[in-house]
Design a protein around this motif. Structure first.
Motif, PDB file in Angstrom:
ATOM      1  N   VAL A 250       0.827  -1.204   0.000  1.00  0.00           N
ATOM      2  CA  VAL A 250       0.000   0.000   0.000  1.00  0.00           C
ATOM      3  C   VAL A 250       0.860   1.252   0.000  1.00  0.00           C
ATOM      4  O   VAL A 250       0.591   2.216  -0.729  1.00  0.00           O
ATOM      5  CB  VAL A 250      -0.940  -0.004   1.232  1.00  0.00           C
ATOM      6  CG1 VAL A 250      -1.553   1.359   1.442  1.00  0.00           C
ATOM      7  CG2 VAL A 250      -2.014  -1.058   1.052  1.00  0.00           C
ATOM      8  N   LYS A 251       1.967   1.229   0.763  1.00  0.00           N
ATOM      9  CA  LYS A 251       2.691   2.483   0.985  1.00  0.00           C
ATOM     10  C   LYS A 251       3.287   3.061  -0.296  1.00  0.00           C
ATOM     11  O   LYS A 251       3.611   4.241  -0.355  1.00  0.00           O
ATOM     12  CB  LYS A 251       3.772   2.283   2.048  1.00  0.00           C
ATOM     13  CG  LYS A 251       4.891   1.375   1.676  1.00  0.00           C
ATOM     14  CD  LYS A 251       5.934   1.393   2.791  1.00  0.00           C
ATOM     15  CE  LYS A 251       6.893   0.232   2.603  1.00  0.00           C
ATOM     16  NZ  LYS A 251       7.634  -0.067   3.811  1.00  0.00           N
ATOM     17  N   GLU A 252       3.398   2.221  -1.332  1.00  0.00           N
ATOM     18  CA  GLU A 252       3.957   2.753  -2.573  1.00  0.00           C
ATOM     19  C   GLU A 252       2.904   3.441  -3.441  1.00  0.00           C
ATOM     20  O   GLU A 252       3.226   4.033  -4.459  1.00  0.00           O
ATOM     21  CB  GLU A 252       4.609   1.605  -3.367  1.00  0.00           C
ATOM     22  CG  GLU A 252       5.939   1.198  -2.789  1.00  0.00           C
ATOM     23  CD  GLU A 252       6.322  -0.219  -3.174  1.00  0.00           C
ATOM     24  OE1 GLU A 252       5.954  -0.645  -4.277  1.00  0.00           O
ATOM     25  OE2 GLU A 252       6.982  -0.885  -2.327  1.00  0.00           O
ATOM     26  N   VAL A 254       0.382   5.577  -2.130  1.00  0.00           N
ATOM     27  CA  VAL A 254      -0.351   6.566  -1.335  1.00  0.00           C
ATOM     28  C   VAL A 254      -0.379   7.891  -2.085  1.00  0.00           C
ATOM     29  O   VAL A 254       0.633   8.350  -2.613  1.00  0.00           O
ATOM     30  CB  VAL A 254       0.335   6.766   0.032  1.00  0.00           C
ATOM     31  CG1 VAL A 254      -0.464   7.750   0.855  1.00  0.00           C
ATOM     32  CG2 VAL A 254       0.466   5.449   0.743  1.00  0.00           C
ATOM     33  N   SER A 267      -3.426   0.036   7.102  1.00  0.00           N
ATOM     34  CA  SER A 267      -2.031   0.273   7.481  1.00  0.00           C
ATOM     35  C   SER A 267      -1.163   0.341   6.239  1.00  0.00           C
ATOM     36  O   SER A 267      -1.416  -0.345   5.249  1.00  0.00           O
ATOM     37  CB  SER A 267      -1.556  -0.838   8.404  1.00  0.00           C
ATOM     38  OG  SER A 267      -0.179  -1.027   8.239  1.00  0.00           O
ATOM     39  N   GLU A 268      -0.132   1.196   6.273  1.00  0.00           N
ATOM     40  CA  GLU A 268       0.738   1.363   5.102  1.00  0.00           C
ATOM     41  C   GLU A 268       1.499   0.087   4.786  1.00  0.00           C
ATOM     42  O   GLU A 268       1.987  -0.107   3.698  1.00  0.00           O
ATOM     43  CB  GLU A 268       1.727   2.503   5.341  1.00  0.00           C
ATOM     44  CG  GLU A 268       2.577   2.295   6.579  1.00  0.00           C
ATOM     45  CD  GLU A 268       3.865   3.100   6.555  1.00  0.00           C
ATOM     46  OE1 GLU A 268       4.194   3.627   5.496  1.00  0.00           O
ATOM     47  OE2 GLU A 268       4.515   3.161   7.607  1.00  0.00           O
ATOM     48  N   LYS A 269       1.590  -0.808   5.786  1.00  0.00           N
ATOM     49  CA  LYS A 269       2.371  -2.032   5.575  1.00  0.00           C
ATOM     50  C   LYS A 269       1.577  -3.141   4.884  1.00  0.00           C
ATOM     51  O   LYS A 269       2.132  -4.150   4.492  1.00  0.00           O
ATOM     52  CB  LYS A 269       2.869  -2.570   6.919  1.00  0.00           C
ATOM     53  CG  LYS A 269       4.094  -1.860   7.411  1.00  0.00           C
ATOM     54  CD  LYS A 269       4.621  -2.555   8.620  1.00  0.00           C
ATOM     55  CE  LYS A 269       5.918  -1.929   9.093  1.00  0.00           C
ATOM     56  NZ  LYS A 269       6.242  -2.386  10.435  1.00  0.00           N
ATOM     57  N   VAL A 289      -4.831   5.902   4.432  1.00  0.00           N
ATOM     58  CA  VAL A 289      -3.650   5.111   4.786  1.00  0.00           C
ATOM     59  C   VAL A 289      -3.018   5.695   6.046  1.00  0.00           C
ATOM     60  O   VAL A 289      -2.791   6.904   6.130  1.00  0.00           O
ATOM     61  CB  VAL A 289      -2.634   5.116   3.638  1.00  0.00           C
ATOM     62  CG1 VAL A 289      -1.425   4.266   4.008  1.00  0.00           C
ATOM     63  CG2 VAL A 289      -3.278   4.604   2.363  1.00  0.00           C
ATOM     64  N   ASP A 291       0.015   5.125   9.317  1.00  0.00           N
ATOM     65  CA  ASP A 291       1.204   4.358   9.707  1.00  0.00           C
ATOM     66  C   ASP A 291       0.940   3.679  11.050  1.00  0.00           C
ATOM     67  O   ASP A 291      -0.167   3.740  11.571  1.00  0.00           O
ATOM     68  CB  ASP A 291       2.456   5.233   9.721  1.00  0.00           C
ATOM     69  CG  ASP A 291       2.385   6.297  10.801  1.00  0.00           C
ATOM     70  OD1 ASP A 291       1.407   6.290  11.584  1.00  0.00           O
ATOM     71  OD2 ASP A 291       3.294   7.138  10.854  1.00  0.00           O
ATOM     72  N   GLN A 292       1.985   3.065  11.598  1.00  0.00           N
ATOM     73  CA  GLN A 292       1.774   2.246  12.799  1.00  0.00           C
ATOM     74  C   GLN A 292       1.202   3.034  13.969  1.00  0.00           C
ATOM     75  O   GLN A 292       0.421   2.509  14.750  1.00  0.00           O
ATOM     76  CB  GLN A 292       3.098   1.591  13.215  1.00  0.00           C
ATOM     77  CG  GLN A 292       3.170   0.159  12.766  1.00  0.00           C
ATOM     78  CD  GLN A 292       4.520  -0.440  13.033  1.00  0.00           C
ATOM     79  OE1 GLN A 292       5.541   0.233  12.979  1.00  0.00           O
ATOM     80  NE2 GLN A 292       4.536  -1.722  13.316  1.00  0.00           N
ATOM     81  N   LEU A 297      -1.419   9.242   6.439  1.00  0.00           N
ATOM     82  CA  LEU A 297      -0.393   9.522   5.436  1.00  0.00           C
ATOM     83  C   LEU A 297      -0.992   9.985   4.115  1.00  0.00           C
ATOM     84  O   LEU A 297      -0.324  10.644   3.324  1.00  0.00           O
ATOM     85  CB  LEU A 297       0.447   8.272   5.188  1.00  0.00           C
ATOM     86  CG  LEU A 297       1.209   7.717   6.391  1.00  0.00           C
ATOM     87  CD1 LEU A 297       1.803   6.380   6.044  1.00  0.00           C
ATOM     88  CD2 LEU A 297       2.289   8.688   6.829  1.00  0.00           C
TER      89      LEU A 297
END
Lengths: 320, 242
Positions: A250-252, A254, A267-269, A289, A291-292, A297
């Motif tokens: 996911v984080k790529e 956003v 979660s971004e992970k 999205v 983060d922990q 984000l």
């Protein structure tokens, strides 16, 4: 590099592995995929000579495995299995230090290696070192199993459905951690599984086997696009494209968020597959999205997912 | 403190045993006052001495059972020994159906009288559970564990030493318990081969209708059996990990 050349193995006249030819490049994670009884575990166990091939040969870095002494060969290959098979009468640190001890490492070196490995697989060194396997949860035991396989820093790892016995959540976690590890370590890995999703997520290459024969070999993408072999298609199943999304994080994808609407979060992970499922669950086309720590984000849009499928898997369009 | 709680029963049993061994002789007049059996002169026996003889026979035969049983058991697991497994299996089954007292009498014409004939007869008897349990304890180890041990590059002997024996230990200790209890029971019969021991008290009590003598021996033997049983159970638990 591991090379199988015309490897044959049969049990009581029933052929388990039939003229297997397969080359696994240095630093690659190769998945042996197939139904049970297709010969994938047999092939794996022939690499460290737990099973002796009837004919054909296996080469490691150009050297026939028969040139090595059995014990020397095995001590330089990491080995992990589904049931973890940690030795119940030894503590975690004793379990991990078995191969280094067999290789006659110095005590201090073993000790520091154990600590390093426990940290590597994400277990607290102090509290886990003295525990016995029956005090560990399934996930923890499997982490120790991986640490044990990595103990003597072998170039090659053989993993026989290592995460097969875990629940889905633990399994996804340990898969992610293992992939992160592999990015750092670049081991040559043979990884047996019957789980399509796991194969798609973890494999650099997938070798699909059936009835002892190699049916198809290539990157997950190549396998997905293949239409020559109907068995391959059947095996990949209708959800194979969704499984493919496991490979993307996911984080790529956003995008900056400019609306203040309340959205479901992810979660971004997580992988895009989880993202997509969450979207379907909530019937929305974008997710927030985080983060922990819960900090926002940005957003993930369904367009991002469709774009990947359109760009990377063009053949899909032609069919439809 | 809690860690040591499990040792308390053993300690009490052993203390009681030791106390009785050294004081029963002095307590005898008191006991006879209580059990008023007019017998005239009663022979006097040195209980500490008899107990010593008894313990020597019981523990020596158990120790020999352990050594011989383990060696035969491990031998049966090697490639050569596998051929002998059915023979040993049948033979030990047959031996077990042989009454203990018959075994003791049987050795007299062969070996004469004394401590050693008794020890040898009891060893033949006590060795069987240990052979059995060594074989089954090793054979019942999870196949995956052995596969991994081999896959990690342990040699055959290293697997036996580091994996198979430690994992079979609880089963072997449990068999040792059975064997030791059988040796203690058998040692009471060892009087018949001239090994003396507490069996002398039983014999004398029986032939003179003296309940007190029988009781003295019975109480001591019971206490000893219970204490060793408890001891080995604790040991067994110590080696069990699952």
């Amino acid at each position: 590099m591991i090379v199988f050349k015309d490897v044959v193995k049969s049990y009581n006249g029933v052929i388990a592995v039939d003229k297997l030819n397969l080359t696994i490049e240095q630093g690659e994670l190769c998945i042996l995929l197939g139904l049970s009884g297709c010969g994938k575990s047999t092939s794996l166990n022939m690499v460290n000579k737990l099973i002796e091939a009837d004919s054909g040969s296996i080469y490691i870095n150009g050297k026939n495995i028969n040139e090595f002494k059995d014990e020397d060969l095995r001590r330089n290959i990491g080995y992990a299995v589904q049931s973890t098979a940690l030795f119940p009468h030894m503590t975690v640190s004793q379990n991990i230090s078995i191969v280094p001890k067999l290789l006659k490492w110095k005590k201090e070196k073993i000790q520091s290696r154990v600590e390093e490995l426990l940290e590597l697989v994400g277990l607290d060194v102090k509290s886990y070192m003295g525990k016995y396997p029956n005090q560990l949860s399934g996930g923890e035991a499997q982490r120790v199993g991986v640490a044990r396989a990595l103990a003597a820093d072998p170039e090659i790892l053989l993993m026989d459905e290592p995460f097969g016995a875990l629940d889905p959540i633990n399994r996804a976690n340990i898969q992610n951690e293992f992939l992160r590890l592999q990015e750092k370590l670049h081991k040559t890995i043979i990884f047996v599984t019957h789980d399509m999703g796991e194969a798609m997520k973890m494999g650099d290459k997938i070798a699909l086997m059936g009835k002892g024969k190699l049916l198809s070999y290539g990157t997950p993408k190549q396998l997905l696009m293949e239409d020559v072999n109907s068995f391959v298609k059947d095996f990949m199943g209708a959800d194979s494209y969704i499984n493919m999304l496991e490979r993307y994080l996911v984080k790529e994808y956003v995008l900056p968020d400019n609306s203040n609407k309340v959205l479901p979060t992810i979660s971004e992970k997580s992988s895009l597959k989880e993202g997509f499922s969450t979207m379907i669950n909530h019937s929305v086309d974008k997710l927030q999205v985080v983060d922990q720590s819960g900090k926002v984000l940005g957003v993930l849009r369904v367009d991002a997912i469709l774009n990947i499928l359109n760009e990377e898997y063009v053949r899909n369009e032609k069919i439809s | 403190m809690k860690r040591y709680r499990k040792y308390i029963p053993v300690l009490i049993l052993l203390l009681l045993f030791v106390f009785l061994v050294f004081n029963l002789n002095d307590m005898e007049p008191l006991i006879y006052e209580f059990f008023d059996i007019h017998l005239g002169n009663v022979g006097s026996y040195d209980i500490p001495k008899l107990t010593e003889q008894f313990l020597v026979v019981a523990f020596l035969s158990c120790f020999m059972s352990l050594v011989i049983g383990l060696s035969i058991g491990i031998f049966c697991l090697t490639d050569l020994g596998k051929e002998f497994l059915p023979v040993i299996d049948k033979l030990s089954m047959l031996m077990r159906s042989f009454p203990e007292i018959a075994m003791l009498r049987f050795v007299i014409p062969l070996l004469g009288l004394g401590v050693w004939p008794a020890v040898i007869a009891l060893t033949v008897y006590g060795v069987l559970p240990i052979i059995y349990s060594t074989i089954s304890g090793v054979n019942n180890i999870n196949a995956d564990i052995l596969k991994v041990a081999e896959g990690m590059g342990m040699s055959k002997w290293q697997i036996v030493k580091n994996i198979q024996i430690p994992l079979a230990t609880p089963v072997i200790i449990s068999a040792l318990r059975v064997s030791l209890i059988s040796c203690i029971g058998g040692a009471t019969l060892a009087t018949s081969t001239g090994a003396e021991g507490l069996g002398v008290l039983l014999g004398a009590g029986q032939s003179t209708y003296n309940v007190v003598l029988i009781m003295e021996a019975a109480v001591l033997i019971c206490l000893l059996s219970l204490a060793t049983d408890k001891c080995l159970r604790i040991l067994e638990r110590k080696f069990t990990f699952n």
